[in-house]
Design an enzyme around this catalytic site. Structure first.
Site, mmCIF file in Angstrom:
data_model
loop_
_atom_site.group_PDB
_atom_site.id
_atom_site.type_symbol
_atom_site.label_atom_id
_atom_site.label_comp_id
_atom_site.label_asym_id
_atom_site.label_seq_id
_atom_site.Cartn_x
_atom_site.Cartn_y
_atom_site.Cartn_z
ATOM 1 N N ASN A 10 0.713 -1.143 -0.127
ATOM 2 C CA ASN A 10 -0.140 0.040 -0.148
ATOM 3 C C ASN A 10 0.863 1.257 -0.365
ATOM 4 O O ASN A 10 0.155 2.296 0.215
ATOM 5 C CB ASN A 10 -1.054 -0.024 0.845
ATOM 6 C CG ASN A 10 -2.199 -1.302 1.106
ATOM 7 O OD1 ASN A 10 -2.762 -1.253 0.050
ATOM 8 N ND2 ASN A 10 -1.642 -1.795 2.145
ATOM 9 N N ARG A 17 -3.881 7.842 0.301
ATOM 10 C CA ARG A 17 -4.157 6.870 1.365
ATOM 11 C C ARG A 17 -3.791 7.568 2.536
ATOM 12 O O ARG A 17 -2.478 8.053 3.326
ATOM 13 C CB ARG A 17 -3.681 5.517 1.216
ATOM 14 C CG ARG A 17 -3.415 4.855 2.106
ATOM 15 C CD ARG A 17 -2.729 3.014 2.303
ATOM 16 N NE ARG A 17 -2.962 2.740 3.628
ATOM 17 C CZ ARG A 17 -2.083 2.009 4.527
ATOM 18 N NH1 ARG A 17 -0.849 2.441 4.202
ATOM 19 N NH2 ARG A 17 -2.662 1.357 5.788
ATOM 20 N N ALA A 76 2.111 -2.861 6.716
ATOM 21 C CA ALA A 76 1.613 -3.911 7.793
ATOM 22 C C ALA A 76 2.279 -5.461 7.356
ATOM 23 O O ALA A 76 2.885 -5.835 8.731
ATOM 24 C CB ALA A 76 0.302 -4.342 6.864
ATOM 25 N N GLU A 97 15.180 -0.028 10.316
ATOM 26 C CA GLU A 97 13.116 -0.071 10.250
ATOM 27 C C GLU A 97 12.991 1.314 9.523
ATOM 28 O O GLU A 97 12.630 2.035 10.865
ATOM 29 C CB GLU A 97 12.680 -1.089 11.128
ATOM 30 C CG GLU A 97 11.211 -0.852 11.257
ATOM 31 C CD GLU A 97 10.745 -1.807 12.651
ATOM 32 O OE1 GLU A 97 9.690 -1.971 12.516
ATOM 33 O OE2 GLU A 97 11.037 -1.748 13.181
ATOM 34 N N ARG A 106 -0.613 4.578 17.556
ATOM 35 C CA ARG A 106 -2.026 3.758 16.473
ATOM 36 C C ARG A 106 -2.621 3.188 17.059
ATOM 37 O O ARG A 106 -2.796 2.400 18.086
ATOM 38 C CB ARG A 106 -1.216 3.791 14.999
ATOM 39 C CG ARG A 106 -1.060 4.818 14.733
ATOM 40 C CD ARG A 106 -0.434 4.413 13.452
ATOM 41 N NE ARG A 106 -2.282 4.440 12.406
ATOM 42 C CZ ARG A 106 -1.910 3.683 11.081
ATOM 43 N NH1 ARG A 106 -0.700 3.955 10.778
ATOM 44 N NH2 ARG A 106 -2.688 4.055 10.453
#
Length: 143
Positions: A10, A17, A76, A97, A106
């Site tokens: 994504n 988005r 994800a 990362e 979140r």
């Protein structure tokens, strides 16, 4: 020094988005900025994105012999992929990362990273600047 930036599922939707979370820059714009800033630091930056888990694993394995380090936004797959984690653990180059948002603030399922313990570090919550900070780390490690 060659750095590969890998983006997961994504991320090709950046700019459209959830722009309040991920910003308004497209992935193409982010990649161009990383290449530009990397060049200023003497880093050769290349970029790869896939929505397919196995392709991310393949890219990590190739990076082991073709690059000096990886900036990884597994998106994800950060929270779900043992395969991506194992690929990071298997290669002999540093992997940083990165996340545009701050996963710890979140949803509950985003608060666990399967990657953090096999990466040299994690940078999150600074939007596109998370990638730039990772580039700076590689630049400082080289000098």
């Amino acid at each position: 020094m060659k750095i590969l930036v890998i983006n997961g599922p994504n991320m090709n939707m950046l700019g459209r988005r959830e722009p309040t979370i991920y910003g308004r820059m497209t992935l193409g714009e982010v990649e161009e900025e990383l290449k530009r800033q990397g060049a200023e630091m003497g880093l050769e930056v290349s970029c790869f994105q896939s929505n397919i888990e196995g392709e991310l694993v393949d890219a990590l394995q190739r990076a082991d012999t073709e690059t000096d380090g990886v900036i990884l936004n597994a998106a994800a797959y950060t929270h779900t992929s043992v395969a991506v984690r194992d690929a990071v653990a298997a290669i002999g180059i540093p992997v940083v990362e990165v996340h545009l948002s701050k996963p710890q603030s979140r949803e509950e399922f985003r608060r666990v990273s399967l990657l953090s313990d096999v990466c040299v570090g994690t940078i999150c919550g600074f939007g596109m600047k998370s990638y730039i900070l990772a580039l700076h780390w590689f630049h400082r490690e080289r000098t």
